[in-house]
Design an enzyme around this catalytic site. Structure first.
Site, PDB file in Angstrom:
ATOM      1  N   ASP A  15      -3.960  -1.074  -6.078  1.00 11.02           N
ATOM      2  CA  ASP A  15      -2.874  -1.372  -7.014  1.00 11.02           C
ATOM      3  C   ASP A  15      -1.904  -0.190  -7.075  1.00 11.02           C
ATOM      4  OD1 ASP A  15      -1.345  -2.474  -9.014  1.00 11.02           O
ATOM      5  OD2 ASP A  15      -2.983  -2.759 -10.417  1.00 11.02           O
ATOM      6  N   ASP A  16      -0.666  -0.412  -6.672  1.00 12.47           N
ATOM      7  CA  ASP A  16       0.373   0.630  -6.730  1.00 12.47           C
ATOM      8  C   ASP A  16       0.077   1.822  -5.815  1.00 12.47           C
ATOM      9  OD1 ASP A  16       1.745  -0.866  -8.595  1.00 12.47           O
ATOM     10  OD2 ASP A  16       1.965   0.753 -10.037  1.00 12.47           O
ATOM     11  N   CYS A  53       3.105  -6.316  -8.193  1.00 15.36           N
ATOM     12  CA  CYS A  53       1.693  -6.681  -8.281  1.00 15.36           C
ATOM     13  C   CYS A  53       1.442  -8.177  -8.369  1.00 15.36           C
ATOM     14  CB  CYS A  53       1.035  -5.943  -9.442  1.00 15.36           C
ATOM     15  SG  CYS A  53       2.005  -5.902 -10.950  1.00 15.36           S
ATOM     16  N   ARG A  57      -0.234 -10.716  -5.458  1.00 10.52           N
ATOM     17  CA  ARG A  57      -1.518 -11.384  -5.678  1.00 10.52           C
ATOM     18  C   ARG A  57      -1.390 -12.889  -5.480  1.00 10.52           C
ATOM     19  NH1 ARG A  57      -1.870  -6.654  -7.866  1.00 10.52           N
ATOM     20  NH2 ARG A  57      -3.892  -5.741  -8.408  1.00 10.52           N
ATOM     21  N   LYS A 110      -8.736  -7.021 -11.304  1.00 12.28           N
ATOM     22  CA  LYS A 110      -7.495  -7.433 -11.972  1.00 12.28           C
ATOM     23  C   LYS A 110      -7.002  -8.793 -11.476  1.00 12.28           C
ATOM     24  CE  LYS A 110      -2.637  -5.883 -12.006  1.00 12.28           C
ATOM     25  NZ  LYS A 110      -1.747  -4.726 -11.768  1.00 12.28           N
ATOM     26  N   HIS A 112      -4.139 -10.949 -13.254  1.00 15.38           N
ATOM     27  CA  HIS A 112      -2.690 -10.798 -13.441  1.00 15.38           C
ATOM     28  C   HIS A 112      -1.887 -11.940 -12.830  1.00 15.38           C
ATOM     29  CE1 HIS A 112       0.790  -7.694 -13.890  1.00 15.38           C
ATOM     30  NE2 HIS A 112       0.515  -8.317 -15.027  1.00 15.38           N
ATOM     31  N   HIS A 199      -2.983   2.552 -10.051  1.00 15.20           N
ATOM     32  CA  HIS A 199      -1.928   2.214 -11.019  1.00 15.20           C
ATOM     33  C   HIS A 199      -2.067   3.074 -12.276  1.00 15.20           C
ATOM     34  CE1 HIS A 199       0.587  -0.223 -13.651  1.00 15.20           C
ATOM     35  NE2 HIS A 199       0.821  -1.111 -12.700  1.00 15.20           N
ATOM     36  N   ASP A 303      -0.892  -3.746  -3.089  1.00 20.11           N
ATOM     37  CA  ASP A 303      -0.027  -4.823  -3.554  1.00 20.11           C
ATOM     38  C   ASP A 303       1.454  -4.485  -3.529  1.00 20.11           C
ATOM     39  OD1 ASP A 303      -0.093  -3.014  -5.646  1.00 20.11           O
ATOM     40  OD2 ASP A 303      -0.471  -4.496  -7.203  1.00 20.11           O
ATOM     41  N   ASN A 304       1.797  -3.219  -3.511  1.00 19.39           N
ATOM     42  CA  ASN A 304       3.203  -2.798  -3.398  1.00 19.39           C
ATOM     43  C   ASN A 304       3.231  -1.333  -3.038  1.00 19.39           C
ATOM     44  OD1 ASN A 304       2.876  -3.465  -6.754  1.00 19.39           O
ATOM     45  ND2 ASN A 304       3.136  -1.334  -6.160  1.00 19.39           N
ATOM     46  N   LYS A 373       8.059   0.595  -5.353  1.00 22.65           N
ATOM     47  CA  LYS A 373       7.691  -0.667  -5.993  1.00 22.65           C
ATOM     48  C   LYS A 373       8.919  -1.294  -6.666  1.00 22.65           C
ATOM     49  CE  LYS A 373       4.849  -2.122  -9.992  1.00 22.65           C
ATOM     50  NZ  LYS A 373       3.873  -1.617 -10.988  1.00 22.65           N
TER      51      LYS A 373
END
Length: 533
Positions: A15-16, A53, A57, A110, A112, A199, A303-304, A373
């Site tokens: 994540d991130d 994010c 996903r 996660k 989301h 993240h 994710d990014n 991002k």
């Protein structure tokens, strides 16, 4: 033991995390378990996510473009004139397809993908194909006091978290447990592990911080150059690849007045990456212990790109953020107030803080690219992609073929001979737009296909070596990525016909998948009723 003819599938999502943070993509943080996956598999250098994010996903789990899933921006409901912010009924998840084919399915981490964070509904993981779920419904949150945490659909209150609770470690433990359970039942599994690391907030255990202290003392300028050299040596970047100049909004390291505080921020971020790598190691050990490693397709990505977001210290902003997203605990474990924001007075890392690592370090994370991002320039959408499947004929390669998230589902379906769902609850589903990467992962020829992006009005198309891209409200820019992956030399003025052709292709795609004009989304959002205080 599971049927050896049916490979397991394990998708691991960071994540991130920026393009160059893991060791096998140039980073100095230290990620031996993730690097080990690359040693037993392949690395893609031109793989793309969707810049944020939730959309990433949604695309990863459905094989569709985010706009086709209802989750094109985040999980906010912008009403009938905007995106709904939750998975629609007009898409099926990978978990639903694999479960229909006889696989056990589990998810940890996660979610989301739902704008309903407290009451289970049809958009929760337990109702979108996952037999087993342990994790968070909302986005990022405290690593020590994790909110919106659920076991299945049962909420886990903060009072039940032990003194040693650390979310990244728990995700690894629960994922490993699900793998062992699947082996005990003799079924193949589809597993999805969605870390929140690295993240924000910057939260790390003392023992992890001890391993990162002093590692970044030379500052972002020197470290960025060194990362780029390692990337060239490893074949991640071509020898003639340019390194984008330091972000103009970032000052030179030698001129930074708060070096000690800045180093603390990056040290905590790196400790979070190392904790994630340790959790990945625990998951891979479960595969080894159950004799399933060689016949498991393991996919690792982010994710990014690195996140340049700065968190405000303004009390009203922090309260509004807490109320709308449910991700900031009201108080620290010892009862003291939470300290939110990025100021040198708030030392990051501990449970009573809520901070991020900022633009300068995100610029390092995204080496050699620019922007971050949310943008669809290379820094926002480029991700490491590692695929390991010892029984599948993958072995230690670095591949340059361009692909994006919509290509993962077709690849997994072809590799496992599982069929995508053609309908769901009586609704005919759209066909998957991506192409399988299986042949190219085995050393075969790449399938040329156009790649597309749109996020908060930022737009891009890549066709072969050419990429057309713009920020919302700005004109199109054109880059030759074969010689300028860092997007330094805009060629739009030299090739107006190419700009016109690619822009028309992008618009045809946007119309086909339901991209809404971003000004329309903004108007719809402004008209939505405000959340009560």
């Amino acid at each position: 033991m599971p049927d050896p003819a049916r490979p397991n599938v394990l998708v691991i999502l960071a994540d991130d995390m920026g393009y160059s943070d893991v060791g096998c993509y140039g980073g100095e943080i230290g990620t031996p378990h993730i690097d080990g996956l690359a040693d037993r598999g392949v690395r893609l250098t031109n793989f793309y996510n969707t810049a944020r994010c939730s959309p990433s996903r949604a695309s990863l789990l459905t094989g569709l473009h985010p706009h086709q899933t209802g989750v094109a921006e985040l999980v906010n409901n912008d009403g009938p004139a905007g995106y709904p912010g939750s998975l629609t009924e007009r898409c099926a998840t990978l978990a639903e397809a694999f479960r229909a084919a006889g696989y056990r399915t589990h998810m940890t981490g996660k979610w989301h993908l739902s704008n309903e964070r407290e009451q289970p509904d049809g958009t929760w993981p337990t109702r979108r194909g996952f037999d087993r779920f342990w994790g968070t419904i909302s986005g990022a949150g405290s690593y020590f006091q994790t909110t919106t945490l659920h076991d299945g659909e049962i909420p886990i209150p903060l009072s039940e978290l032990g003194e040693d609770f650390y979310y990244t470690d728990e995700i690894g433990s629960h994922a490993a447990g699900a793998i062992r359970d699947a082996a005990a039942h003799g079924q193949p599994f589809f597993g999805y592990v969605a870390f929140t690391a690295p993240h924000w907030p910057l939260h790390a255990k003392d023992e992890d911080l001890a391993n990162t202290r002093g590692r970044f003392d030379e500052g972002w300028d020197v470290l960025r150059t060194r990362r780029h050299r390692r990337q060239i040596a490893a074949g991640i970047c071509a020898e003639n690849a340019t390194l984008d100049d330091r972000d103009p909004a970032v000052i030179a390291w030698d001129d930074e007045p708060e070096q000690k505080w800045q180093l603390q921020r990056m040290e905590v971020y790196a400790a979070q990456v190392q904790a994630m790598d340790r959790a990945v190691g625990r998951i891979l050990a479960a595969l080894d212990d159950t004799g399933q490693r060689d016949n498991t397709i393991v996919v690792f990505l982010s994710d990014n790109g690195g996140c340049a977001e700065e968190l405000s210290s303004d009390p009203e902003s922090a309260q509004r953020f807490r109320r709308h997203h449910l991700i900031i605990p009201p108080r620290a474990p010892d009862g003291t107030p939470m300290r939110v924001g990025n100021t040198p007075e708030i030392r990051p890392g501990t449970a009573d803080t809520y901070t991020s690592y900022g633009r300068a370090w995100a610029n390092l994370s995204n080496t050699p690219f620019r922007l971050y991002k949310r943008w669809v320039h290379e820094g926002g959408i480029s991700t490491p992609l590692i695929v390991s499947w010892p029984n599948g004929g993958f072995s230690g390669g670095v591949l340059d073929a361009p692909h994006q998230l919509t290509d993962i589902a077709p690849t997994l379906f072809e590799a496992t001979e599982v069929q995508p769902l053609a309908e769901r609850n009586g609704r005919t589903l759209p066909s998957l737009p991506g192409v399988s990467m299986l042949d190219v992962l085995r050393g075969g020829q790449a399938v040329e296909h156009d790649l597309f992006w749109e996020h908060i009005g930022n737009a891009a198309i890549r066709v072969g070596r050419w990429k057309l891209v713009h920020e919302y409200g700005s004109p199109w820019e054109l880059y030759d990525l074969a010689s300028d992956r860092s997007e330094r030399n805009d060629l739009a003025g030299e090739y107006p016909d190419r700009v016109q052709d690619l822009a028309a292709r992008w618009q045809d795609w946007a119309d086909a998948v339901g991209v809404l004009p971003y000004n329309q989304v903004l108007v719809a959002r402004a008209r939505m009723p405000r959340q009560p205080a």
